[in-house]
Structure formats: structure tokens, C-alpha cells
Design a protein around this motif. Structure first.
Motif, PDB file in Angstrom:
ATOM      1  N   LYS A  19      64.301  67.546  40.029  1.00 14.65           N
ATOM      2  CA  LYS A  19      63.632  67.581  41.335  1.00 14.65           C
ATOM      3  C   LYS A  19      62.335  66.776  41.298  1.00 14.65           C
ATOM      4  O   LYS A  19      62.019  66.058  42.243  1.00 14.65           O
ATOM      5  CB  LYS A  19      63.337  69.018  41.751  1.00 14.65           C
ATOM      6  N   ASN A  76      63.186  63.065  41.302  1.00 15.44           N
ATOM      7  CA  ASN A  76      63.582  62.629  42.643  1.00 15.44           C
ATOM      8  C   ASN A  76      62.385  62.531  43.579  1.00 15.44           C
ATOM      9  O   ASN A  76      62.319  61.627  44.414  1.00 15.44           O
ATOM     10  CB  ASN A  76      64.641  63.566  43.222  1.00 15.44           C
ATOM     11  N   GLU A  95      61.355  59.125  45.437  1.00 17.18           N
ATOM     12  CA  GLU A  95      61.212  59.070  46.890  1.00 17.18           C
ATOM     13  C   GLU A  95      59.846  58.509  47.277  1.00 17.18           C
ATOM     14  O   GLU A  95      59.738  57.636  48.141  1.00 17.18           O
ATOM     15  CB  GLU A  95      61.403  60.468  47.491  1.00 17.18           C
ATOM     16  N   PHE A 146      67.788  54.463  43.515  1.00 25.08           N
ATOM     17  CA  PHE A 146      67.711  55.745  44.220  1.00 25.08           C
ATOM     18  C   PHE A 146      67.824  55.527  45.726  1.00 25.08           C
ATOM     19  O   PHE A 146      68.588  56.196  46.419  1.00 25.08           O
ATOM     20  CB  PHE A 146      66.395  56.446  43.869  1.00 25.08           C
ATOM     21  N   ALA A 147      67.062  54.575  46.246  1.00 29.63           N
ATOM     22  CA  ALA A 147      67.062  54.311  47.681  1.00 29.63           C
ATOM     23  C   ALA A 147      68.426  53.805  48.155  1.00 29.63           C
ATOM     24  O   ALA A 147      68.923  54.229  49.195  1.00 29.63           O
ATOM     25  CB  ALA A 147      65.972  53.304  48.020  1.00 29.63           C
ATOM     26  N   THR A 195      71.344  54.348  46.914  1.00 28.09           N
ATOM     27  CA  THR A 195      72.393  55.371  46.860  1.00 28.09           C
ATOM     28  C   THR A 195      72.085  56.561  47.752  1.00 28.09           C
ATOM     29  O   THR A 195      72.916  57.443  47.899  1.00 28.09           O
ATOM     30  CB  THR A 195      72.618  55.857  45.417  1.00 28.09           C
ATOM     31  N   SER A 196      70.911  56.590  48.367  1.00 31.53           N
ATOM     32  CA  SER A 196      70.527  57.716  49.221  1.00 31.53           C
ATOM     33  C   SER A 196      70.654  57.410  50.714  1.00 31.53           C
ATOM     34  O   SER A 196      70.378  58.274  51.533  1.00 31.53           O
ATOM     35  CB  SER A 196      69.075  58.116  48.929  1.00 31.53           C
ATOM     36  N   THR A 197      71.046  56.217  51.066  1.00 38.37           N
ATOM     37  CA  THR A 197      71.132  55.853  52.481  1.00 38.37           C
ATOM     38  C   THR A 197      72.491  56.241  53.054  1.00 38.37           C
ATOM     39  O   THR A 197      73.458  56.459  52.319  1.00 38.37           O
ATOM     40  CB  THR A 197      70.946  54.341  52.689  1.00 38.37           C
ATOM     41  N   LYS A 198      72.556  56.283  54.370  1.00 36.72           N
ATOM     42  CA  LYS A 198      73.842  56.568  55.031  1.00 36.72           C
ATOM     43  C   LYS A 198      74.869  55.489  54.703  1.00 36.72           C
ATOM     44  O   LYS A 198      76.062  55.757  54.663  1.00 36.72           O
ATOM     45  CB  LYS A 198      73.659  56.681  56.541  1.00 36.72           C
ATOM     46  N   ASN A 207      77.061  56.348  51.864  1.00 37.49           N
ATOM     47  CA  ASN A 207      78.010  57.450  52.058  1.00 37.49           C
ATOM     48  C   ASN A 207      79.321  56.938  52.635  1.00 37.49           C
ATOM     49  O   ASN A 207      79.353  55.930  53.323  1.00 37.49           O
ATOM     50  CB  ASN A 207      77.418  58.499  53.007  1.00 37.49           C
ATOM     51  N   HIS A 221      61.411  55.412  58.126  1.00 37.97           N
ATOM     52  CA  HIS A 221      62.620  55.565  57.326  1.00 37.97           C
ATOM     53  C   HIS A 221      62.845  54.228  56.625  1.00 37.97           C
ATOM     54  O   HIS A 221      63.677  53.434  57.046  1.00 37.97           O
ATOM     55  CB  HIS A 221      63.835  55.911  58.202  1.00 37.97           C
TER      56      HIS A 221
END
Length: 117
Positions: free
Chosen positions: A10, A13, A17, A64-65, A67-70, A73, A102
Motif C-alpha cells: 500500500k 502504491n 500514485e 503503474f500509471a 496499468t492503472s488507467t481504464k 482494463n 486525472h
């Protein structure tokens, strides 16, 4: 008593972020390790439990960025291809995105990244 693996994950991350947001706005040279850690409410000493250098942080924050975006997915089954594309484009072209609320991982590619190995 040592921290749990969950706590360490955590914290990592949180650092990623904060770094992602700051690097996207200010670029590599415009951000310090102290600034990243202060932004996350953490101490500089904790940084080195997760990363060996600012350059490593930059690289990991970009991953990280991305793989964390819409966009990273998969399309939800209940949406058509057209609905999914509209959702992605509406978010990407939103006022919040343009204003940096964002940040986009692509912003990393537009910043000046210079460091000496």
C-alpha cells in the motif's frame, strides 16, 4: 514489529500514485524525492525501502500509471465496442483530464527526462 507485506504494498502504491501525478505535471527534473514523499504524507527515509533511485521511481511510476488507467482494463461484457470507445474518449477528453486532475501516463512521454547513469 515489522510492517506487513500488505502495508508495504500500500505504501509503495501511494508513492507511485504521488510520483505519477507530480511527474506528469512537472516532469522528471521538476520533482524531488522529498516532494513525492511529502505529497504522500511519508518520510524520505521510507523511499529507499521501495526504490533505489529517482530514475527507478520514474520508470515504476510510468508502469503503474499505464496499468492503472481504464485503457489498460478489458472492455466490460455489458458494453458494446462503441459504448466502450465513447466511455474511454469521454474520460480522456474530459475537462478534468485536460486540467491535470486525472493525469495521463502519456504525459510522461512529453516531459523532459534527463538523468545521468
Amino acid at each position: 514489529m515489522p510492517y506487513t507485506k500488505t502495508h508495504k504494498s500500500k505504501t509503495r502504491n501511494k508513492i507511485l500514485e504521488c510520483a505519477f501525478r507530480l511527474f506528469a505535471i512537472k516532469g522528471f527534473n521538476g520533482v524531488t524525492i522529498d516532494e513525492v514523499m511529502n505529497n504522500g504524507g511519508l518520510t524520505r527515509g521510507g523511499f529507499y525501502a521501495h526504490f533505489s533511485s529517482k530514475a527507478e521511481l520514474y520508470s515504476e511510476a510510468l508502469k503503474f500509471a499505464a496499468t492503472s488507467t481504464k485503457l489498460a482494463n478489458l472492455k466490460p461484457n455489458h458494453l458494446s465496442d462503441q459504448q466502450w470507445l465513447c466511455l474511454l474518449l469521454n474520460e480522456y477528453l474530459s475537462v478534468e483530464h485536460v486540467q491535470g486532475k486525472h493525469p495521463c501516463p502519456l504525459a510522461f512521454l512529453a516531459t523532459r527526462y534527463q538523468y545521468q547513469k
